[in-house]
Design an enzyme around this catalytic site. Structure first.
Site, short mmCIF file in Angstrom:
data_model
loop_
_atom_site.label_atom_id
_atom_site.label_comp_id
_atom_site.label_asym_id
_atom_site.label_seq_id
_atom_site.Cartn_x
_atom_site.Cartn_y
_atom_site.Cartn_z
N HIS A 1 24.27 42.13 27.54
CA HIS A 1 23.61 41.00 25.91
C HIS A 1 25.12 40.58 25.36
O HIS A 1 25.25 40.85 25.45
CB HIS A 1 23.29 42.49 25.01
CG HIS A 1 22.22 41.43 23.68
ND1 HIS A 1 23.33 40.84 23.31
CD2 HIS A 1 20.37 40.72 23.62
CE1 HIS A 1 22.37 40.62 22.33
NE2 HIS A 1 21.10 40.35 22.77
N SER B 1 15.12 34.87 18.04
CA SER B 1 14.30 34.39 17.30
C SER B 1 12.75 34.38 17.60
O SER B 1 12.40 33.50 16.61
CB SER B 1 15.08 33.77 16.13
OG SER B 1 16.33 33.95 15.73
N GLU C 1 25.65 40.46 22.73
CA GLU C 1 26.72 41.20 21.94
C GLU C 1 27.72 42.38 22.83
O GLU C 1 28.52 42.40 21.76
CB GLU C 1 25.86 42.33 20.57
CG GLU C 1 24.93 41.08 20.09
CD GLU C 1 23.58 41.70 19.10
OE1 GLU C 1 22.97 42.79 19.42
OE2 GLU C 1 22.69 40.81 18.89
N GLY D 1 19.47 35.83 15.82
CA GLY D 1 19.41 36.71 14.71
C GLY D 1 19.31 35.80 13.11
O GLY D 1 20.30 35.96 12.80
N GLU E 1 18.68 33.73 26.72
CA GLU E 1 18.98 34.31 25.12
C GLU E 1 20.45 33.22 24.55
O GLU E 1 21.86 33.62 24.67
CB GLU E 1 19.44 35.38 24.70
CG GLU E 1 17.92 36.27 24.91
CD GLU E 1 18.35 37.55 24.33
OE1 GLU E 1 17.31 37.95 23.89
OE2 GLU E 1 19.26 38.00 23.93
N GLY F 1 14.42 41.02 19.19
CA GLY F 1 15.26 41.44 17.71
C GLY F 1 14.51 42.08 17.33
O GLY F 1 14.24 43.05 17.08
N GLY F 2 14.52 41.54 15.63
CA GLY F 2 14.88 41.79 14.84
C GLY F 2 12.72 42.02 14.17
O GLY F 2 12.76 43.27 13.61
N ASN G 1 14.20 44.41 22.02
CA ASN G 1 15.67 44.98 21.85
C ASN G 1 16.31 45.57 20.31
O ASN G 1 16.22 44.65 19.45
CB ASN G 1 16.41 43.96 21.89
CG ASN G 1 18.37 44.58 22.30
OD1 ASN G 1 18.62 46.01 22.23
ND2 ASN G 1 19.24 44.00 21.96
N TRP G 2 16.01 47.29 20.15
CA TRP G 2 15.83 47.90 18.76
C TRP G 2 17.48 47.29 18.31
O TRP G 2 17.68 47.57 16.87
CB TRP G 2 15.35 48.82 19.16
CG TRP G 2 14.55 49.05 19.47
CD1 TRP G 2 13.46 48.63 19.42
CD2 TRP G 2 13.59 50.18 18.92
NE1 TRP G 2 11.99 49.36 18.91
CE2 TRP G 2 12.46 49.80 18.81
CE3 TRP G 2 13.73 51.74 17.95
CZ2 TRP G 2 11.36 51.03 18.61
CZ3 TRP G 2 13.09 52.69 18.46
CH2 TRP G 2 11.64 52.71 18.40
N LYS G 3 18.86 47.17 19.46
CA LYS G 3 20.23 47.27 18.39
C LYS G 3 20.45 48.69 18.53
O LYS G 3 20.20 49.71 18.70
CB LYS G 3 20.29 45.92 18.53
CG LYS G 3 19.28 44.54 18.64
CD LYS G 3 20.26 43.36 18.33
CE LYS G 3 19.40 42.43 19.19
NZ LYS G 3 19.78 40.81 18.75
P1 13P Z 1 16.29 38.22 17.67
O1 13P Z 1 15.09 38.36 18.10
O2 13P Z 1 16.78 39.20 16.38
O3 13P Z 1 17.12 36.91 17.23
O4 13P Z 1 17.18 39.19 18.61
C1 13P Z 1 16.83 38.40 19.29
C2 13P Z 1 18.00 39.63 20.39
O5 13P Z 1 19.34 39.21 20.86
C3 13P Z 1 17.46 40.53 21.75
O6 13P Z 1 17.83 40.84 22.44
#
Ligand code: 13P
Length: 249
Positions: A95, A213, A97, A173, A167, A234-235, A10-12
């Protein structure tokens, strides 16, 4: 039949279209595998160049969001037909967010999930508790509610093809991955909830990811758990490390 793992990035809100092409070119050889489905969920404006860059590889391109109406006066939104027209097969729905910053609710998540299925797009349905909820001991109750509402009026045949991403919000994050036992406990509870709502066959077929994470050193232990069918990353999906996550074995 064993479930095939699905490992998604997930590149956000990261990567311009030209950066997206560069990253895909870097990652392409690193994520090559037949053992797992590999999906990059990218910002809307990156979808077309990403599809082009991923051509001929095992990388599938997904969206990070989609609206639940067909078309019309919804400024700034992306419709399901816009996604299918260019070949998008997956979309992240709900998600945390989007729930926190863009007012998404279990009800809008359900509308989007139904709309995605209507268009043959596989939803990656997100759920997850806050730290307070975990500390209060209501994690499983809360997740069961999220799942039950998200899947309202979804048929068993549709649910079988869905992906659920567990999640925990406190792990996103933060560098604080849930332990593999914590993640497995909730993923098993999600599968039990699906069995209750539908049946055993549906629960056995649905794929459940862990997200929060995930990195190259935690992936193997998490993905070895019986109810964890991969990850939503994510990251670490923005780095060559993603190759190690995909080839976690
Ligand atoms: P991180 O891997 O950066 O914690 O993000 C997880 C996430 O929200 C994937 O959708």
């Amino acid at each position: 039949m064993a479930r095939k793992k699905i490992i998604a990035g997930n590149w956000k809100m990261n990567m311009t279209p030209s950066e997206a092409v560069e990253l895909i070119n870097t990652l392409k050889p690193l994520v090559a595998t037949d053992e797992a489905d590999v999906v990059f969920c990218v910002p809307a404006i990156d979808i077309i160049p990403a599809l082009e860059a991923a051509k001929g590889s095992n990388i599938q391109i997904g969206a990070e969001n989609m609206y639940f109406e067909e078309k019309g006066a919804f400024t700034g939104e992306i419709s399901p037909a816009m996604l299918t027209d260019v070949g998008v097969k997956y979309v992240i729905i709900g998600h945390s967010e989007r729930r926190e910053y863009f007012a998404e609710t279990d009800e809008t998540v359900n509308k989007k999930v139904l709309k995605a299925f209507e268009h043959g797009i596989t939803p990656i349905v997100c759920c997850g508790e806050t730290l307070t909820q975990r500390e209060q001991g209501v994690t499983i109750d809360f997740i069961r509610q999220q799942i039950k509402v998200a899947f309202l009026n979804v048929t068993a045949d549709q649910a079988k093809t869905a992906v659920i991403a567990y999640e925990p919000i406190w792990a996103i994050g933060t560098g604080k991955t849930a332990t593999s036992d914590q993640a497995e406990e909730v993923c098993a509870a999600i599968r039990a909830c699906i069995a209750e709502v539908y049946d055993e066959a549906t629960a056995e077929a649905i794929r459940i990811q862990y997200g929060g994470s995930v990195n190259a050193s935690t992936a193997a232990e998490l993905f070895a758990k019986p109810n964890i069918d991969g990850g939503l990353v994510g990251g670490a999906a923005l780095k060559p490390d993603f190759g190690k996550i995909v080839n976690y074995k």
